[in-house]
Design an enzyme around this catalytic site. Structure first.
Site, PDB file in Angstrom:
ATOM      1  CB  SER A  60      -0.629   0.016   1.446  1.00  0.00           C
ATOM      2  OG  SER A  60      -1.765  -0.706   1.352  1.00  0.00           O
ATOM      3  CG  HIS A  86      -2.387  -2.000  -3.746  1.00  0.00           C
ATOM      4  ND1 HIS A  86      -1.298  -3.100  -4.042  1.00  0.00           N
ATOM      5  CD2 HIS A  86      -2.723  -1.543  -3.064  1.00  0.00           C
ATOM      6  CE1 HIS A  86      -1.145  -3.055  -1.689  1.00  0.00           C
ATOM      7  NE2 HIS A  86      -2.263  -2.084  -1.164  1.00  0.00           N
ATOM      8  CG  HIS A  92      -4.365  -7.177   0.565  1.00  0.00           C
ATOM      9  ND1 HIS A  92      -5.107  -6.737  -0.625  1.00  0.00           N
ATOM     10  CD2 HIS A  92      -3.853  -6.434   0.900  1.00  0.00           C
ATOM     11  CE1 HIS A  92      -3.980  -5.323   0.141  1.00  0.00           C
ATOM     12  NE2 HIS A  92      -2.941  -5.469   1.068  1.00  0.00           N
ATOM     13  CE1 TYR A 147      -8.389  -5.400   1.912  1.00  0.00           C
ATOM     14  CE2 TYR A 147      -6.642  -5.745   3.340  1.00  0.00           C
ATOM     15  CZ  TYR A 147      -7.477  -5.031   2.199  1.00  0.00           C
ATOM     16  OH  TYR A 147      -6.068  -4.370   1.537  1.00  0.00           O
ATOM     17  CD  GLU A 148      -8.224  -6.715  -2.496  1.00  0.00           C
ATOM     18  OE1 GLU A 148      -8.214  -6.396  -4.389  1.00  0.00           O
ATOM     19  OE2 GLU A 148      -6.664  -7.343  -1.757  1.00  0.00           O
ATOM     20  CB  ALA A 155       0.746   0.333   4.558  1.00  0.00           C
ATOM     21  CG  MET A 171      -4.853  -5.687   7.257  1.00  0.00           C
ATOM     22  SD  MET A 171      -6.440  -4.638   6.543  1.00  0.00           S
ATOM     23  CE  MET A 171      -6.859  -3.491   8.237  1.00  0.00           C
ATOM     24  CB  SER A 172      -0.935  -8.041   3.039  1.00  0.00           C
ATOM     25  OG  SER A 172       0.532  -6.881   3.514  1.00  0.00           O
ATOM     26  CG  ASN A 223      -1.173   3.191  10.497  1.00  0.00           C
ATOM     27  OD1 ASN A 223      -1.500   2.896  10.523  1.00  0.00           O
ATOM     28  ND2 ASN A 223      -2.122   2.989  11.652  1.00  0.00           N
ATOM     29  CG  HIS A 251      -6.821   2.364   2.554  1.00  0.00           C
ATOM     30  ND1 HIS A 251      -5.887   1.738   2.384  1.00  0.00           N
ATOM     31  CD2 HIS A 251      -6.385   3.126   0.713  1.00  0.00           C
ATOM     32  CE1 HIS A 251      -5.080   1.521   1.490  1.00  0.00           C
ATOM     33  NE2 HIS A 251      -5.052   2.201   0.453  1.00  0.00           N
TER      34      HIS A 251
HETATM   35  N1  HPA Z   1      -3.067  -2.019  11.015  1.00  0.00           N
HETATM   36  C1  HPA Z   1      -3.835  -2.859  10.355  1.00  0.00           C
HETATM   37  N2  HPA Z   1      -3.275  -3.028   8.708  1.00  0.00           N
HETATM   38  C2  HPA Z   1      -2.586  -2.011   8.067  1.00  0.00           C
HETATM   39  C3  HPA Z   1      -2.773  -0.654   9.480  1.00  0.00           C
HETATM   40  C4  HPA Z   1      -2.778  -1.044  10.770  1.00  0.00           C
HETATM   41  O1  HPA Z   1      -3.171  -0.295  11.760  1.00  0.00           O
HETATM   42  N3  HPA Z   1      -1.988   0.644   8.974  1.00  0.00           N
HETATM   43  C5  HPA Z   1      -1.638   0.062   8.106  1.00  0.00           C
HETATM   44  N4  HPA Z   1      -2.000  -0.886   7.626  1.00  0.00           N
END
Ligand code: HPA
Length: 248
Positions: A10, A43, A65, A67-68, A95, A185-186, A209, A221
């Site tokens: 990401s 992406h 992903h 999750y998609e 990320a 998440m990846s 973050n 996002h």
């Molecule tokens: N959590 C999960 N996935 C992420 C995060 C997060 O805080 N930041 C970027 N991808």
């Protein structure tokens, strides 16, 4: 022959654009039979065949992903394609939300371990050949550490959560208690598939973050993409230097 590949997560696709500017050949994912196209913002879905400084390196701008709604088969398809192309070392970037108190937005974390509560062990991955203890290559991590950066580069434990929602503050506290340093998440499915295919794997998180509940900042996002954009130029410089040093 391509020996090294980099999966760009990401907001980290700028390395692909630089490879293109240097004369790399661009192939859109939709031109490759069966290669799933990413639908999440940030992406691009492009494959760049590197030249010059990143000669012999394939850069994958974007991933799909779990999750998609993609199966493990589709999530790891690109890795099996890389295996057929002869790739022997894979850098997997993402990320992630920082959990370790010492991590700041814009820091990098090299994965030295991971945990996940998901079933990410693909049936094609022979678990006997993929001991999780061997997943994250000490050699690649060592090379990455030898490249200076103005960004802080940590080593830590990554947790893969299913998403697509960000974690709750309570989940982040649970992960912290378990010794997790960053959450995303990846990365884990592709890395397991790559390791099973005999590749050396380096996982790299860009802390975009602080994880949910650790700050008053809203978590979405857009914030993740904005933070990635701020470190983009140094991240690209650093990852190019790592790849150059890894050329076999
Ligand atoms: N959590 C999960 N996935 C992420 C995060 C997060 O805080 N930041 C970027 N991808």
């Amino acid at each position: 022959m391509f020996e090294t590949a980099v999966i760009l997560g990401s907001g980290l696709g700028a390395a692909g654009r630089k490879a293109e500017d240097l004369g790399g050949v661009v192939v859109s994912y939709d031109q490759v039979p069966y290669l799933p196209c990413p639908a999440v913002g940030g992406h691009a879905g492009r494959l760049i065949l590197g030249t010059g400084e990143v000669d012999g390196t394939l850069l994958l701008q974007g991933r799909v992903h779990l999750y998609e709604g993609h199966s493990l088969d589709r999530t790891t398809f690109a890795v099996r394609m890389l295996q057929l192309l002869g790739v022997r070392q894979l850098l997997v970037t993402n990320a992630a939300g920082g959990i370790n108190d010492s991590y700041r937005v814009g820091d990098l974390m090299l994965l030295k371990g991971h945990c996940t509560f998901l079933n990410v062990q693909h049936s094609a991955v022979d678990s006997r050949r993929t001991p999780a203890t061997k997943l994250w290559s000490d050699r690649l991590r060592h090379v990455a550490r030898s490249v200076d950066s103005s960004l802080s580069v940590h080593e830590g434990v990554y947790a893969m959560m299913q998403g697509p929602n960000y974690e709750t503050p309570a989940e982040v506290q649970m992960l912290k208690t378990l010794g997790v340093d960053a959450v995303g998440m990846s990365t884990v499915p592709e890395s397991l598939a790559a390791s099973a295919a005999g590749m050396d794997v380096l996982g790299i998180s860009c802390i975009t973050n602080l994880a949910s509940g650790l700050t008053d900042q809203p978590l979405n996002h857009n914030e993740v993409s904005r933070a990635a954009a701020e470190v983009e130029s140094e991240f690209v410089r650093w990852i190019f230097a790592v790849v150059s040093r890894l050329q076999l």
